[in-house]
Design an enzyme around this catalytic site. Structure first.
Site, mmCIF file in Angstrom:
data_model
loop_
_atom_site.group_PDB
_atom_site.id
_atom_site.type_symbol
_atom_site.label_atom_id
_atom_site.label_comp_id
_atom_site.label_asym_id
_atom_site.label_seq_id
_atom_site.Cartn_x
_atom_site.Cartn_y
_atom_site.Cartn_z
ATOM 1 N N SER A 10 0.621 -1.294 39.969
ATOM 2 C CA SER A 10 1.692 -0.755 40.778
ATOM 3 C C SER A 10 1.245 -0.476 42.226
ATOM 4 O O SER A 10 1.794 -1.014 43.194
ATOM 5 C CB SER A 10 2.150 0.504 40.045
ATOM 6 O OG SER A 10 2.887 1.326 40.800
ATOM 7 N N TRP A 11 0.198 0.295 42.389
ATOM 8 C CA TRP A 11 -0.199 0.699 43.748
ATOM 9 C C TRP A 11 -0.906 -0.442 44.487
ATOM 10 O O TRP A 11 -0.737 -0.620 45.687
ATOM 11 C CB TRP A 11 -1.058 1.954 43.687
ATOM 12 C CG TRP A 11 -1.181 2.748 44.952
ATOM 13 C CD1 TRP A 11 -2.259 3.473 45.323
ATOM 14 C CD2 TRP A 11 -0.209 2.943 46.004
ATOM 15 N NE1 TRP A 11 -2.018 4.106 46.527
ATOM 16 C CE2 TRP A 11 -0.762 3.788 46.958
ATOM 17 C CE3 TRP A 11 1.087 2.480 46.209
ATOM 18 C CZ2 TRP A 11 -0.087 4.183 48.120
ATOM 19 C CZ3 TRP A 11 1.768 2.858 47.370
ATOM 20 C CH2 TRP A 11 1.184 3.689 48.305
ATOM 21 N N LYS A 190 -2.807 17.822 41.765
ATOM 22 C CA LYS A 190 -1.331 17.796 41.701
ATOM 23 C C LYS A 190 -0.818 17.012 40.501
ATOM 24 O O LYS A 190 0.268 17.261 40.000
ATOM 25 C CB LYS A 190 -0.747 17.259 43.013
ATOM 26 C CG LYS A 190 -1.106 15.804 43.383
ATOM 27 C CD LYS A 190 -0.195 14.756 42.801
ATOM 28 C CE LYS A 190 -0.733 13.354 43.030
ATOM 29 N NZ LYS A 190 0.066 12.282 42.458
ATOM 30 N N SER A 253 7.227 9.416 38.874
ATOM 31 C CA SER A 253 5.884 9.883 38.521
ATOM 32 C C SER A 253 5.599 9.692 37.030
ATOM 33 O O SER A 253 6.307 10.221 36.164
ATOM 34 C CB SER A 253 5.715 11.363 38.875
ATOM 35 O OG SER A 253 4.554 11.869 38.227
HETATM 36 N N1 LIG Z 1 1.430 3.986 41.386
HETATM 37 C C1 LIG Z 1 1.520 4.794 42.436
HETATM 38 O O1 LIG Z 1 2.620 5.034 42.968
HETATM 39 C C2 LIG Z 1 0.296 5.403 43.017
HETATM 40 C C3 LIG Z 1 -0.909 5.386 42.344
HETATM 41 N N2 LIG Z 1 -2.002 5.988 42.898
HETATM 42 C C4 LIG Z 1 -3.287 5.969 42.201
HETATM 43 O O2 LIG Z 1 -3.767 4.637 42.177
HETATM 44 C C5 LIG Z 1 -4.611 4.433 41.032
HETATM 45 C C6 LIG Z 1 -4.144 3.163 40.346
HETATM 46 O O3 LIG Z 1 -2.845 3.448 39.830
HETATM 47 P P1 LIG Z 1 -1.722 2.375 39.584
HETATM 48 O O4 LIG Z 1 -1.825 1.182 40.444
HETATM 49 O O5 LIG Z 1 -0.457 3.122 39.634
HETATM 50 O O6 LIG Z 1 -2.071 1.980 38.077
HETATM 51 P P2 LIG Z 1 -1.456 0.797 37.244
HETATM 52 O O7 LIG Z 1 -1.693 1.162 35.828
HETATM 53 O O8 LIG Z 1 -0.097 0.478 37.706
HETATM 54 O O9 LIG Z 1 -2.379 -0.456 37.632
HETATM 55 C C7 LIG Z 1 -3.764 -0.428 37.500
HETATM 56 C C8 LIG Z 1 -4.245 -1.849 37.631
HETATM 57 O O10 LIG Z 1 -5.671 -1.831 37.643
HETATM 58 C C9 LIG Z 1 -6.103 -2.856 36.772
HETATM 59 N N3 LIG Z 1 -7.458 -2.635 36.339
HETATM 60 C C10 LIG Z 1 -7.924 -1.721 35.463
HETATM 61 N N4 LIG Z 1 -9.249 -1.852 35.321
HETATM 62 C C11 LIG Z 1 -9.629 -2.878 36.133
HETATM 63 C C12 LIG Z 1 -10.865 -3.509 36.411
HETATM 64 N N5 LIG Z 1 -11.998 -3.096 35.853
HETATM 65 N N6 LIG Z 1 -10.874 -4.564 37.269
HETATM 66 C C13 LIG Z 1 -9.738 -4.998 37.854
HETATM 67 N N7 LIG Z 1 -8.528 -4.441 37.620
HETATM 68 C C14 LIG Z 1 -8.490 -3.390 36.771
HETATM 69 C C15 LIG Z 1 -5.098 -2.822 35.654
HETATM 70 O O11 LIG Z 1 -5.166 -3.990 34.876
HETATM 71 P P3 LIG Z 1 -4.987 -3.871 33.262
HETATM 72 O O12 LIG Z 1 -3.607 -3.410 33.050
HETATM 73 O O13 LIG Z 1 -5.277 -5.257 32.791
HETATM 74 O O14 LIG Z 1 -5.999 -2.854 32.824
HETATM 75 C C16 LIG Z 1 -3.810 -2.730 36.467
HETATM 76 O O15 LIG Z 1 -3.424 -3.997 36.946
HETATM 77 C C17 LIG Z 1 -4.471 5.706 40.178
HETATM 78 O O16 LIG Z 1 -5.612 6.506 40.348
HETATM 79 C C18 LIG Z 1 -3.239 6.414 40.749
HETATM 80 O O17 LIG Z 1 -3.329 7.810 40.656
HETATM 81 C C19 LIG Z 1 -1.951 6.582 44.111
HETATM 82 C C20 LIG Z 1 -0.788 6.626 44.821
HETATM 83 C C21 LIG Z 1 0.426 6.025 44.331
HETATM 84 O O1 LIG Z 2 0.233 9.655 43.177
HETATM 85 C C1 LIG Z 2 1.381 9.313 43.049
HETATM 86 C C2 LIG Z 2 2.404 9.604 44.077
HETATM 87 O O2 LIG Z 2 1.841 10.120 45.241
HETATM 88 C C3 LIG Z 2 1.790 8.622 41.801
HETATM 89 O O3 LIG Z 2 2.023 9.577 40.833
HETATM 90 P P1 LIG Z 2 1.995 9.174 39.286
HETATM 91 O O4 LIG Z 2 0.593 8.687 38.999
HETATM 92 O O5 LIG Z 2 2.338 10.427 38.563
HETATM 93 O O6 LIG Z 2 3.009 8.102 39.083
#
Ligand SMILES: NC(=O)C1=CN([C@@H]2O[C@H](COP(=O)(O)OP(=O)(O)OC[C@H]3O[C@@H](n4cnc5c(N)ncnc54)[C@H](OP(=O)(O)O)[C@@H]3O)[C@@H](O)[C@H]2O)C=CC1
Ligand SMILES: O=C(CO)COP(=O)(O)O
Length: 336
Positions: A10-11, A190, A253
Site C-alpha cells: 500500500s505505502w 499512535k 487505518s
Molecule cells: N499504508 C499506509 O497508509 C501507510 C503505511 N505506513 C507504514 O509503512 C510500512 C509498510 O506498510 P504498508 O505498505 O501499508 O504494508 P502492506 O502490507 O500494504 O505492504 C507491505 C509490502 O511489503 C512487502 N514485503 C514484506 N516483506 C518484504 C521483503 N522482505 N522484501 C520485499 N518486500 C516485502 C509485502 O509483500 P508480501 O505481501 O508478499 O509480504 C507487501 O507488498 C508499515 O510500517 C506502515 O506502518 C506508513 C504510512 C502510511
Molecule cells: O500510518 C498510517 C497513517 O499515517 C497508516 O495507518 P495504519 O497502519 O493503521 O493503516
C-alpha cells in the site's frame, strides 16, 4: 535522481506514485510477483487500491540488484522486514545512498527504532543518512492525490532537505524535522492508541469517547516519548498529534479496523486467528508496555490494549477499568 522503493504494498505504491508524479525516476522492487505484475502491466495495484489508475511511469523490478544505481532507497515494508531487506540490498551498494524509512514501529527482537535498525546494518561508507518520511498519511488518500502533509526527519539536515524537495508537490507537502527519537516514537505509539480507538468504536462508543482517547493517548505519548529522549514540541506536530488523529479517526487505518473487530466481538481471539494485514500497533503495544514498565512510566491506555491483545482481557472490562481509575486533576502530561 534515481530512486528505488522497496515494497509493492500500500505505502510503497503510494509513495512511488508521488515520485513518478514529480518526474523522478522510480522503480519498485517487491517480493510479491502479483502486485509487481499488476503495477507493470495494468498500472494498478488492485489488492490495495481497487479501480485506481497509477502513474504509468512507475517501473518495477523482481530483483533487488536494482538498488545498485540508486541515489535514494525508500523502504516501505513492515517493520519486521526492515532488517532483512537492508541485509538483502547491502551487497549491491558501492556508493553512499540516502535511505528513506517509512515504517512505523520497532524491530521485532531488539525493540530498536527503525533508523537505528537501518544504521546497524548499512555501514557508514554506503549510507549518506537515514531520513524517516513519516506523518499522517493514509496511502488510500495519497494515491488519489488528496492533500497531505508529512515530515522528513533526519539527523542530517541536507538529506532531509533533499527528501523534502524530492517528494513535495501540489498534494503532498513535506516538512522537515530533526527529532528522530520523538518522531519515530510518536508514529509508532499512535498505532497502539489507534487499536484502542477501534476497540471503543467497535464496542459502540462515540465521538466523546474518541476525543477522550486521543487527548489522553497524547498525554501517554508525551510521557513516554519525552522519557525516551524525544522533544515535547515534536508530539504537538505531524509525527505526534497529527498522526494520532488520522489513525484514530480514519476508516482506512488497519490498526483502527483491527481494534474495531476486537471491540465488536469483545475478544481479541478472532483477530489473532484470522488477521493477514499489516497491523503494526499490536506488536508496538507490547514493546511500549514492556519499556514503560521497565522505566516506571504510567501508561493506562497502553496497559489495557496490551491486556486485551495478549492476555485475553475483555475490551468492555478494559473500558470500564479506565473509567474507574482514581479521580484526579487534569494535567495533560501527567497520569490519567
Ligand atoms: N499504508 C499506509 O497508509 C501507510 C503505511 N505506513 C507504514 O509503512 C510500512 C509498510 O506498510 P504498508 O505498505 O501499508 O504494508 P502492506 O502490507 O500494504 O505492504 C507491505 C509490502 O511489503 C512487502 N514485503 C514484506 N516483506 C518484504 C521483503 N522482505 N522484501 C520485499 N518486500 C516485502 C509485502 O509483500 P508480501 O505481501 O508478499 O509480504 C507487501 O507488498 C508499515 O510500517 C506502515 O506502518 C506508513 C504510512 C502510511
Ligand atoms: O500510518 C498510517 C497513517 O499515517 C497508516 O495507518 P495504519 O497502519 O493503521 O493503516
Amino acid at each position: 535522481m534515481k530512486t528505488v522503493v522497496i515494497g509493492s504494498g500500500s505505502w510503497g505504491s503510494g509513495l512511488a506514485q508521488v515520485l513518478a508524479d514529480n518526474h523522478v525516476d522510480v522503480t519498485i522492487y517487491g517480493n510479491c510477483t502479483e502486485e509487481l505484475q499488476d503495477i507493470a502491466e495494468n498500472h494498478r495495484n488492485e489488492k490495495f487500491f481497487p479501480n485506481v489508475d497509477l502513474n504509468p511511469a512507475i517501473k518495477v523490478s523482481t530483483t533487488i540488484d536494482v538498488v545498485k544505481d540508486a541515489d535514494m532507497i525508500v523502504l516501505s515494508v513492515p517493520t519486521i522486514a526492515i532488517e532483512s531487506v537492508c541485509r538483502d540490498l547491502l551487497p549491491y551498494l558501492d556508493h553512499k545512498v540516502i535511505i528513506v524509512n517509512t515504517s512505523k514501529g520497532f524491530h521485532p527482537v531488539t525493540n530498536e527504532r527503525m533508523s537505528n535498525v537501518i544504521r546497524s546494518v548499512i555501514p557508514e561508507q554506503y549510507l549518506s543518512s537515514v531520513v524517516s518520511l513519516i506523518g499522517p498519511s493514509h496511502a488510500e488518500e495519497v494515491v488519489i492525490r488528496m492533500l497531505t502533509t508529512i515530515c522528513a526527519v533526519s539527523l542530517n539536515e541536507a538529506d532531509a532537505i533533499t527528501v523534502q524537495n524530492t517528494f513535495s508537490n501540489a498534494y503532498l507537502r513535506v516538512y522537515r524535522g530533526k527529532d528522530e527519537i520523538g518522531s519515530e516514537i510518536g508514529v509508532a505509539l499512535k498505532n497502539a492508541i489507534a487499536v484502542a480507538s477501534g476497540v471503543l468504536s467497535g464496542i459502540g462508543y462515540g465521538d466523546n469517547t474518541k476525543a477522550a482517547l486521543i487527548t489522553r493517548g497524547l498525554a501517554e505519548m508525551i510521557r513516554f516519548g519525552t522519557a525516551m529522549g524525544g522533544k515535547l514540541e515534536t508530539f504537538m506536530g505531524l509525527t505526534g498529534i497529527g498522526d494520532l488523529i488520522v489513525t484514530c479517526t480514519s476508516v482506512h487505518s488497519r490498526n483502527f479496523q483491527a481494534g474495531y473487530e476486537i471491540g465488536r466481538s469483545n475478544d481479541a481471539k478472532a483477530f489473532w486467528e484470522n488477521n493477514t494485514k499489516t497491523v503494526e500497533g499490536v506488536r508496538t503495544a507490547q514493546v511500549i508496555h514492556d519499556l514503560a514498565k521497565e522505566k516506571g512510566i504510567e501508561m493506562p491506555i497502553i496497559e489495557e490494549v496490551y491486556q486485551v491483545l495478549y492476555h485475553g482481557k475483555e475490551p468492555r472490562q478494559s473500558a470500564y477499568d479506565l473509567m474507574h481509575r482514581e479521580l484526579k486533576e487534569e494535567h495533560p502530561y501527567h497520569s490519567m
